[in-house]
Design a protein around this motif. Structure first.
Motif, short mmCIF file in Angstrom:
data_model
loop_
_atom_site.label_atom_id
_atom_site.label_comp_id
_atom_site.label_asym_id
_atom_site.label_seq_id
_atom_site.Cartn_x
_atom_site.Cartn_y
_atom_site.Cartn_z
N TYR A 264 0.85 -1.19 0.00
CA TYR A 264 0.00 0.00 0.00
C TYR A 264 0.88 1.23 0.00
O TYR A 264 2.05 1.18 0.39
CB TYR A 264 -0.94 0.02 1.21
N GLU A 265 0.30 2.33 -0.45
CA GLU A 265 0.97 3.62 -0.38
C GLU A 265 -0.06 4.67 -0.02
O GLU A 265 -1.13 4.73 -0.66
CB GLU A 265 1.64 3.97 -1.70
N LEU A 266 0.22 5.45 0.99
CA LEU A 266 -0.64 6.57 1.38
C LEU A 266 0.22 7.81 1.34
O LEU A 266 1.16 7.95 2.12
CB LEU A 266 -1.23 6.34 2.77
N LYS B 43 -3.78 10.37 -0.87
CA LYS B 43 -4.13 9.38 -1.89
C LYS B 43 -3.65 8.01 -1.45
O LYS B 43 -2.51 7.84 -1.02
CB LYS B 43 -3.50 9.74 -3.24
N LEU B 44 -4.51 7.02 -1.59
CA LEU B 44 -4.22 5.66 -1.15
C LEU B 44 -4.22 4.71 -2.34
O LEU B 44 -5.11 4.78 -3.19
CB LEU B 44 -5.29 5.20 -0.14
N ARG B 45 -3.24 3.86 -2.38
CA ARG B 45 -3.19 2.77 -3.37
C ARG B 45 -2.90 1.48 -2.62
O ARG B 45 -1.97 1.40 -1.84
CB ARG B 45 -2.07 2.99 -4.40
N ILE B 46 -3.73 0.48 -2.88
CA ILE B 46 -3.56 -0.84 -2.27
C ILE B 46 -3.47 -1.86 -3.40
O ILE B 46 -4.30 -1.87 -4.30
CB ILE B 46 -4.72 -1.20 -1.34
N THR C 44 -9.88 8.13 11.44
CA THR C 44 -10.05 8.60 12.81
C THR C 44 -9.41 7.55 13.70
O THR C 44 -8.93 6.52 13.22
CB THR C 44 -11.53 8.81 13.19
N HIS C 45 -9.44 7.78 14.99
CA HIS C 45 -8.81 6.80 15.88
C HIS C 45 -9.49 5.44 15.80
O HIS C 45 -8.84 4.41 15.91
CB HIS C 45 -8.82 7.31 17.32
N THR C 46 -10.80 5.42 15.58
CA THR C 46 -11.53 4.15 15.60
C THR C 46 -12.11 3.72 14.26
O THR C 46 -12.56 2.59 14.14
CB THR C 46 -12.70 4.22 16.61
N LEU C 47 -12.12 4.59 13.26
CA LEU C 47 -12.77 4.27 11.99
C LEU C 47 -11.89 4.65 10.81
O LEU C 47 -11.31 5.73 10.77
CB LEU C 47 -14.11 5.01 11.89
N LEU C 48 -11.81 3.74 9.86
CA LEU C 48 -11.09 3.96 8.61
C LEU C 48 -12.10 3.81 7.48
O LEU C 48 -12.67 2.74 7.29
CB LEU C 48 -9.96 2.94 8.45
N THR C 49 -12.37 4.89 6.78
CA THR C 49 -13.31 4.87 5.66
C THR C 49 -12.52 4.95 4.37
O THR C 49 -11.76 5.90 4.16
CB THR C 49 -14.30 6.05 5.76
N LEU C 50 -12.67 3.94 3.54
CA LEU C 50 -11.98 3.88 2.25
C LEU C 50 -12.95 4.29 1.16
O LEU C 50 -14.07 3.79 1.11
CB LEU C 50 -11.44 2.48 2.00
N ALA D 82 -12.71 -4.38 -2.67
CA ALA D 82 -12.92 -3.06 -2.08
C ALA D 82 -11.59 -2.44 -1.65
O ALA D 82 -11.35 -1.25 -1.87
CB ALA D 82 -13.88 -3.15 -0.89
N LEU D 83 -10.72 -3.25 -1.06
CA LEU D 83 -9.40 -2.74 -0.67
C LEU D 83 -8.65 -2.22 -1.89
O LEU D 83 -8.07 -1.13 -1.85
CB LEU D 83 -8.58 -3.83 0.03
#
Length: 133
Positions: A67-69, A73-76, A110-116, A100-101
């Protein structure tokens, strides 16, 4: 005067982040974290390593990839996985999870949630933090 305004602005940004739990984008924000689906998902999870590698479990098979963030911008991917066979419903959920990934292009963390989100800004996956360190 400008230095004072800059400090006040920085303090307000920090206060906002602490209040709402939003963390700015950056590679360090995912490195060392582990996430599972916010709803359902059973054994599914993804673990982001400090070396831009990731691994996890899709529900039946283990998977791994890169992965790259950078600059929000995110690439998986590409992702590879073991090839065990499980019940068809588990395999379908696993395939959807991995796809989806790989479709993710941005991450809201956020500390508890990752929204992709994908290229169009549509949420493709919501994950809850599994590690609390």
């Amino acid at each position: 005067m400008n230095a004072i305004v800059t400090r006040i602005f920085a303090a307000l940004v920090a206060l906002f982040a602490l209040t709402f739990g939003t963390i700015a984008y950056g590679a360090g924000n995912l490195a060392g974290s582990e996430w599972g689906p916010a709803t359902g998902g059973g054994e599914q999870y993804v673990r982001f390593g400090a070396d831009n590698k990731l691994n996890g479990n899709g529900g039946c098979n283990g998977f791994f990839g890169r992965y790259e963030l950078k600059d929000g911008k995110l690439r998986i991917g590409p992702l590879a996985s073991t090839r065990k066979a499980c019940a068809s419903d588990i395999m379908e959920r696993e395939q959807a999870f991995l796809q989806a990934l790989e479709r993710a292009r941005t991450a809201v963390i956020t500390h508890t949630l990752l929204t992709l989100k994908d290229d169009s800004g549509t949420t493709v996956l919501e994950l809850r933090r599994r590690d609390w360190d």
